[in-house]
Structure formats: C-alpha cells, structure tokens
Design a protein around this motif. Structure first.
Motif, PDB file in Angstrom:
ATOM      1  N   LEU A   8      -9.791  -4.318  11.089  1.00 15.03           N
ATOM      2  CA  LEU A   8      -8.554  -4.973  11.514  1.00 15.03           C
ATOM      3  C   LEU A   8      -7.394  -3.990  11.631  1.00 15.03           C
ATOM      4  O   LEU A   8      -6.633  -4.036  12.607  1.00 15.03           O
ATOM      5  CB  LEU A   8      -8.197  -6.107  10.556  1.00 15.03           C
ATOM      6  N   GLU A   9      -7.256  -3.114  10.671  1.00 13.44           N
ATOM      7  CA  GLU A   9      -6.193  -2.107  10.752  1.00 13.44           C
ATOM      8  C   GLU A   9      -6.460  -1.141  11.906  1.00 13.44           C
ATOM      9  O   GLU A   9      -5.540  -0.765  12.631  1.00 13.44           O
ATOM     10  CB  GLU A   9      -6.073  -1.350   9.432  1.00 13.44           C
ATOM     11  N   TRP A  10      -7.704  -0.733  12.060  1.00 10.67           N
ATOM     12  CA  TRP A  10      -8.046   0.189  13.147  1.00 10.67           C
ATOM     13  C   TRP A  10      -7.764  -0.450  14.502  1.00 10.67           C
ATOM     14  O   TRP A  10      -7.165   0.185  15.366  1.00 10.67           O
ATOM     15  CB  TRP A  10      -9.527   0.571  13.058  1.00 10.67           C
ATOM     16  N   TYR A  11      -8.163  -1.684  14.706  1.00 10.25           N
ATOM     17  CA  TYR A  11      -8.024  -2.352  15.995  1.00 10.25           C
ATOM     18  C   TYR A  11      -6.558  -2.521  16.388  1.00 10.25           C
ATOM     19  O   TYR A  11      -6.211  -2.447  17.563  1.00 10.25           O
ATOM     20  CB  TYR A  11      -8.733  -3.707  15.952  1.00 10.25           C
TER      21      TYR A  11
ATOM     22  N   GLY B  57      -0.684  -9.676   6.083  1.00 11.43           N
ATOM     23  CA  GLY B  57      -0.212  -9.313   7.418  1.00 11.43           C
ATOM     24  C   GLY B  57      -1.048  -8.205   8.029  1.00 11.43           C
ATOM     25  O   GLY B  57      -1.377  -8.242   9.213  1.00 11.43           O
ATOM     26  N   LYS B  58      -1.425  -7.234   7.226  1.00 11.14           N
ATOM     27  CA  LYS B  58      -2.273  -6.140   7.706  1.00 11.14           C
ATOM     28  C   LYS B  58      -3.678  -6.615   8.060  1.00 11.14           C
ATOM     29  O   LYS B  58      -4.378  -5.963   8.828  1.00 11.14           O
ATOM     30  CB  LYS B  58      -2.354  -5.029   6.661  1.00 11.14           C
ATOM     31  N   LEU B  59      -4.070  -7.744   7.490  1.00 10.96           N
ATOM     32  CA  LEU B  59      -5.393  -8.310   7.766  1.00 10.96           C
ATOM     33  C   LEU B  59      -5.331  -9.347   8.886  1.00 10.96           C
ATOM     34  O   LEU B  59      -6.194 -10.204   8.997  1.00 10.96           O
ATOM     35  CB  LEU B  59      -5.974  -8.943   6.499  1.00 10.96           C
TER      36      LEU B  59
ATOM     37  N   ARG C 213      -9.659 -11.300   3.606  1.00 12.88           N
ATOM     38  CA  ARG C 213      -8.521 -12.221   3.682  1.00 12.88           C
ATOM     39  C   ARG C 213      -8.600 -13.279   2.584  1.00 12.88           C
ATOM     40  O   ARG C 213      -7.610 -13.592   1.929  1.00 12.88           O
ATOM     41  CB  ARG C 213      -8.451 -12.896   5.057  1.00 12.88           C
ATOM     42  N   TYR C 214      -9.800 -13.823   2.397  1.00 11.14           N
ATOM     43  CA  TYR C 214      -9.991 -14.845   1.370  1.00 11.14           C
ATOM     44  C   TYR C 214      -9.604 -14.301  -0.013  1.00 11.14           C
ATOM     45  O   TYR C 214      -8.902 -14.962  -0.777  1.00 11.14           O
ATOM     46  CB  TYR C 214     -11.444 -15.339   1.359  1.00 11.14           C
ATOM     47  N   GLN C 215     -10.081 -13.124  -0.337  1.00 13.97           N
ATOM     48  CA  GLN C 215      -9.784 -12.534  -1.637  1.00 13.97           C
ATOM     49  C   GLN C 215      -8.281 -12.297  -1.813  1.00 13.97           C
ATOM     50  O   GLN C 215      -7.728 -12.488  -2.898  1.00 13.97           O
ATOM     51  CB  GLN C 215     -10.554 -11.218  -1.826  1.00 13.97           C
ATOM     52  N   MET C 216      -7.617 -11.891  -0.731  1.00 13.03           N
ATOM     53  CA  MET C 216      -6.178 -11.634  -0.803  1.00 13.03           C
ATOM     54  C   MET C 216      -5.408 -12.940  -1.012  1.00 13.03           C
ATOM     55  O   MET C 216      -4.480 -13.000  -1.823  1.00 13.03           O
ATOM     56  CB  MET C 216      -5.714 -10.924   0.467  1.00 13.03           C
TER      57      MET C 216
END
Length: 179
Positions: free
Chosen positions: A26-29, A149-151, A116-119
């Motif tokens: 996700l960050e790379w994309y 947000g980063k995810l 995302r779930y863990q966050m």
C-alpha cells in the motif's frame, strides 16, 4: 512557486526511498501514483492500451496510440525498478501496469486487510494506563490513526478527534470512579 521552479520539480526521489518488498504494497503503490500524476501519465494505471490503429487512421490517432504505448512501457519499467529483485523477476514479462497492479493487489490484499484490522483493533482497544499522563496516550492513538491513513484507510480529522475524545474520556471517567 515560479514557473522555473515548477518545471524542475520532480517527486521521483520518493521512489528511491522504498522498494516493493512484499510487506509494503500500500505504501509502495501510493508513491508511483504520486509520481505518475505529476508526470500526467497516471492514466496508464487505469486505461488499457487500445488495439493498434489502422494504417489509414488519422495522424492524431496514431500519435495518441504511440504516446500511450510509450507511456505503458515507461511506467512498467518504472514500477519494475521500484521492486525488489524477486518481484522484478516475477513481473518482468508482464506487459502492462494494469496487469501488474491487478496481480499485486490480489497477492497483497489479504496482507493489507490484516494489517488494517490490527491497526483498528489497536486503536479501539487503546487504554489509558492508570496514573499515566493523557498526552502520551493521545499521541499513541494519533500514531494509530496516521498509520491507518498510510494503509489507505484514512480517518477524517473530525472522526479521529471523536475517537480520541471518546476513548480518553471513558478512561478518565474509569480512573476517576476508582478514586
């Protein structure tokens, strides 16, 4: 910003920071999309290259197809250059950025969903330890919100404030009742 500064601005240095390695899709994309938007070539991530033009097609159609074709090659190479060597080997023969992204999303979507779930779980379960100051607790919660947000799961500023206030007020009430 002056026009000369605008013309020399290039966000490509962002691409050098983090190569796709299997755990950061996700960050790379996000980074290639930013760069391609600035270069006005982000359309190749969504618009499939049409079949090649007929020999009697107007020159404007030929030029448009040639530009799109060249942009597909450039973007494909750019994406490959920002991957680790294992992923480069796996995707070096993929013909278009759309195919590459579709495959990568399928490969990494479960990982992203789990992250995302863990966050979210960490955010909603965040408790203010007894006798601890509120500021570090709020900063910790803000970190969870920033990470969401980063995810690609942003929380609006208003909702973030509501969540922080709700969790913090509930915890403070709990501490107050114990006294």
């Amino acid at each position: 910003m002056s026009s000369s500064n605008h013309n020399t601005f290039s966000p490509r240095s962002v691409l050098e920071k983090e190569k796709l390695n299997g755990s950061n899709f996700l960050e790379w994309y996000r980074n290639p999309r930013i760069v391609l938007r600035q270069e006005k070539r982000d359309y190749v991530l969504e618009k499939v290259l049409p079949k090649k033009y007929r020999s009697n097609a107007p020159q404007s159609e030929k030029n448009a197809w040639d530009k799109h074709s060249n942009d597909v090659v450039d973007v494909t190479c750019l994406m490959l250059a920002t991957m680790n060597s294992d992923l480069q080997k796996q995707y070096e023969n993929v013909a278009s950025p759309i195919e590459m992204i579709t495959s990568l999303k399928a490969m990494f979507q479960e990982q992203a969903r789990t992250e995302r779930y863990q966050m979210v779980k960490s955010l909603v379960e965040c408790k203010l330890p007894k006798d601890d100051p509120v500021s570090p607790h709020v900063i910790k919660m803000m970190g969870y919100i920033d990470n969401l947000g980063k995810l690609d799961c942003p929380i609006s500023q208003e909702l973030a404030t509501d969540i922080i206030l709700r969790v913090t007020v509930v915890e403070l009430r709990s501490v107050h009742h114990e006294l």
